[in-house]
Design a protein around this motif. Structure first.
Motif, mmCIF file in Angstrom:
data_model
loop_
_atom_site.group_PDB
_atom_site.id
_atom_site.type_symbol
_atom_site.label_atom_id
_atom_site.label_comp_id
_atom_site.label_asym_id
_atom_site.label_seq_id
_atom_site.Cartn_x
_atom_site.Cartn_y
_atom_site.Cartn_z
ATOM 1 N N GLU A 63 1.586 5.945 -0.213
ATOM 2 C CA GLU A 63 0.731 5.212 -1.145
ATOM 3 C C GLU A 63 -0.395 4.555 -0.363
ATOM 4 O O GLU A 63 -0.168 3.978 0.695
ATOM 5 C CB GLU A 63 1.527 4.127 -1.872
ATOM 6 N N SER A 64 -1.606 4.643 -0.911
ATOM 7 C CA SER A 64 -2.766 4.035 -0.264
ATOM 8 C C SER A 64 -3.741 3.575 -1.330
ATOM 9 O O SER A 64 -3.841 4.191 -2.391
ATOM 10 C CB SER A 64 -3.447 5.065 0.650
ATOM 11 N N ASP A 65 -4.490 2.532 -1.004
ATOM 12 C CA ASP A 65 -5.548 2.098 -1.918
ATOM 13 C C ASP A 65 -6.898 2.708 -1.526
ATOM 14 O O ASP A 65 -7.925 2.375 -2.098
ATOM 15 C CB ASP A 65 -5.632 0.575 -2.001
ATOM 16 N N SER A 66 -6.881 3.636 -0.568
ATOM 17 C CA SER A 66 -8.104 4.301 -0.118
ATOM 18 C C SER A 66 -8.196 5.704 -0.697
ATOM 19 O O SER A 66 -7.525 6.628 -0.227
ATOM 20 C CB SER A 66 -8.141 4.382 1.408
ATOM 21 N N GLN A 67 -9.042 5.863 -1.700
ATOM 22 C CA GLN A 67 -9.253 7.199 -2.248
ATOM 23 C C GLN A 67 -9.879 8.109 -1.200
ATOM 24 O O GLN A 67 -9.580 9.300 -1.152
ATOM 25 C CB GLN A 67 -10.109 7.128 -3.506
ATOM 26 N N SER A 74 -5.825 15.374 1.469
ATOM 27 C CA SER A 74 -5.126 16.239 0.514
ATOM 28 C C SER A 74 -6.020 17.161 -0.312
ATOM 29 O O SER A 74 -5.572 18.217 -0.732
ATOM 30 C CB SER A 74 -4.287 15.385 -0.432
ATOM 31 N N GLU A 75 -7.251 16.787 -0.557
ATOM 32 C CA GLU A 75 -8.122 17.600 -1.411
ATOM 33 C C GLU A 75 -9.287 18.193 -0.635
ATOM 34 O O GLU A 75 -9.433 19.404 -0.536
ATOM 35 C CB GLU A 75 -8.677 16.759 -2.568
ATOM 36 N N TRP A 76 -10.123 17.327 -0.094
ATOM 37 C CA TRP A 76 -11.348 17.769 0.559
ATOM 38 C C TRP A 76 -11.076 18.640 1.770
ATOM 39 O O TRP A 76 -11.858 19.534 2.091
ATOM 40 C CB TRP A 76 -12.209 16.576 0.955
ATOM 41 N N VAL A 77 -9.950 18.394 2.462
ATOM 42 C CA VAL A 77 -9.621 19.134 3.673
ATOM 43 C C VAL A 77 -9.585 20.638 3.418
ATOM 44 O O VAL A 77 -9.980 21.426 4.280
ATOM 45 C CB VAL A 77 -8.302 18.620 4.300
ATOM 46 N N VAL A 78 -9.171 21.054 2.249
ATOM 47 C CA VAL A 78 -9.079 22.481 1.927
ATOM 48 C C VAL A 78 -10.467 23.122 1.988
ATOM 49 O O VAL A 78 -10.671 24.150 2.644
ATOM 50 C CB VAL A 78 -8.429 22.689 0.543
ATOM 51 N N GLY A 79 -11.430 22.520 1.331
ATOM 52 C CA GLY A 79 -12.796 23.039 1.343
ATOM 53 C C GLY A 79 -13.452 22.908 2.704
ATOM 54 O O GLY A 79 -14.189 23.803 3.136
ATOM 55 N N TRP A 80 -13.203 21.795 3.377
ATOM 56 C CA TRP A 80 -13.792 21.595 4.698
ATOM 57 C C TRP A 80 -13.334 22.681 5.673
ATOM 58 O O TRP A 80 -14.134 23.205 6.441
ATOM 59 C CB TRP A 80 -13.432 20.223 5.252
ATOM 60 N N LYS A 81 -12.049 23.017 5.639
ATOM 61 C CA LYS A 81 -11.541 24.066 6.523
ATOM 62 C C LYS A 81 -12.196 25.406 6.185
ATOM 63 O O LYS A 81 -12.607 26.142 7.081
ATOM 64 C CB LYS A 81 -10.019 24.172 6.404
ATOM 65 N N ARG A 114 3.198 13.950 0.113
ATOM 66 C CA ARG A 114 2.368 13.746 -1.077
ATOM 67 C C ARG A 114 1.722 12.381 -0.974
ATOM 68 O O ARG A 114 2.189 11.498 -0.261
ATOM 69 C CB ARG A 114 3.214 13.803 -2.366
ATOM 70 N N PHE A 115 0.641 12.210 -1.712
ATOM 71 C CA PHE A 115 -0.107 10.959 -1.700
ATOM 72 C C PHE A 115 -0.218 10.416 -3.115
ATOM 73 O O PHE A 115 -0.298 11.176 -4.075
ATOM 74 C CB PHE A 115 -1.515 11.182 -1.136
ATOM 75 N N ARG A 116 -0.253 9.079 -3.196
ATOM 76 C CA ARG A 116 -0.466 8.419 -4.487
ATOM 77 C C ARG A 116 -1.426 7.256 -4.264
ATOM 78 O O ARG A 116 -1.202 6.418 -3.385
ATOM 79 C CB ARG A 116 0.855 7.917 -5.066
ATOM 80 N N TRP A 117 -2.484 7.243 -5.062
ATOM 81 C CA TRP A 117 -3.430 6.140 -5.003
ATOM 82 C C TRP A 117 -2.860 4.958 -5.769
ATOM 83 O O TRP A 117 -2.294 5.115 -6.861
ATOM 84 C CB TRP A 117 -4.777 6.543 -5.614
ATOM 85 N N VAL A 118 -2.985 3.775 -5.179
ATOM 86 C CA VAL A 118 -2.598 2.529 -5.843
ATOM 87 C C VAL A 118 -3.792 1.591 -5.787
ATOM 88 O O VAL A 118 -4.540 1.579 -4.810
ATOM 89 C CB VAL A 118 -1.352 1.872 -5.197
#
Length: 188
Positions: A63-67, A74-81, A114-118
């Motif tokens: 859990e993180s408060d940093s989007q 988890s998301e952008w890394v796919v496109g960056w690679k 897995r990640f969860r935004w809080v």
């Protein structure tokens, strides 16, 4: 499932002392800092240290408060690679070494991550504790109480052509079972 909350702190962004922390929902935690950095470096370092500190096959929920940190890992890394570590606009990915280290740590971990935004600063107990630990670590570095113990931000600290050396990061680990552990004192 292992649930961990993470946070990062930068006292003067950019360039001030930074702190990072993760705290398990069982009470164990780790934190550290560096002389200089950014809030994004602190947030990414907290994620990396959380993944590295929880090897094994149990599912890991961070859990993180940093989007920014969550989406980077988890998301952008796919496109960056896919784009050769370039953004949609063709620019180099910022904090590349940290993003790549997180990606490797997740790939090497046998259990899923897995990640969860809080939402931050709304009374979420573990998010608040991670925030306090990261802030304390940054304050220690700003006051000259930070120390190097050989723990470095991944593959950084050695410098590279065209880049300034990344900050070394110290670490202090404590468990709720430790006699020095006193939540009331630590989190007043």
């Amino acid at each position: 499932m292992i649930t961990v909350s993470t946070d990062g702190s930068c006292l003067r962004n950019p360039g001030g002392a930074i702190g990072w922390a993760w705290i398990n929902h069982d009470g164990t935690f780790d934190s550290g800092g560096a002389e200089s950095g950014t809030n994004q470096v602190a947030e990414l370092t907290a994620l990396l240290q959380a993944v590295r500190s929880h090897p094994g096959t149990d599912p890991l929920l961070i859990e993180s408060d940093s989007q920014y940190a969550i989406k980077s890992a988890s998301e952008w890394v796919v496109g960056w690679k896919r784009k050769g570590w370039r953004t949609v606009g063709g620019q180099p990915v910022k904090n590349l070494e940290l993003v790549q280290a997180i990606d490797r740590a997740i790939d090497e971990r046998p259990g899923p991550v897995r990640f969860r935004w809080v939402r931050g600063h709304v009374g979420n107990e573990f998010n608040e504790r991670a925030d306090q630990l990261a802030g304390l670590a940054a304050q220690d570095w700003a006051a000259g109480r930070g120390h190097l113990d050989g723990t470095l931000v991944p593959e950084l600290g050695h410098g590279a052509a065209g880049r300034a050396p990344a900050p070394a990061v110290s670490s202090a680990r404590m468990s709720a079972a430790d006699p020095a552990w006193d939540m009331d004192t630590l989190f007043d």
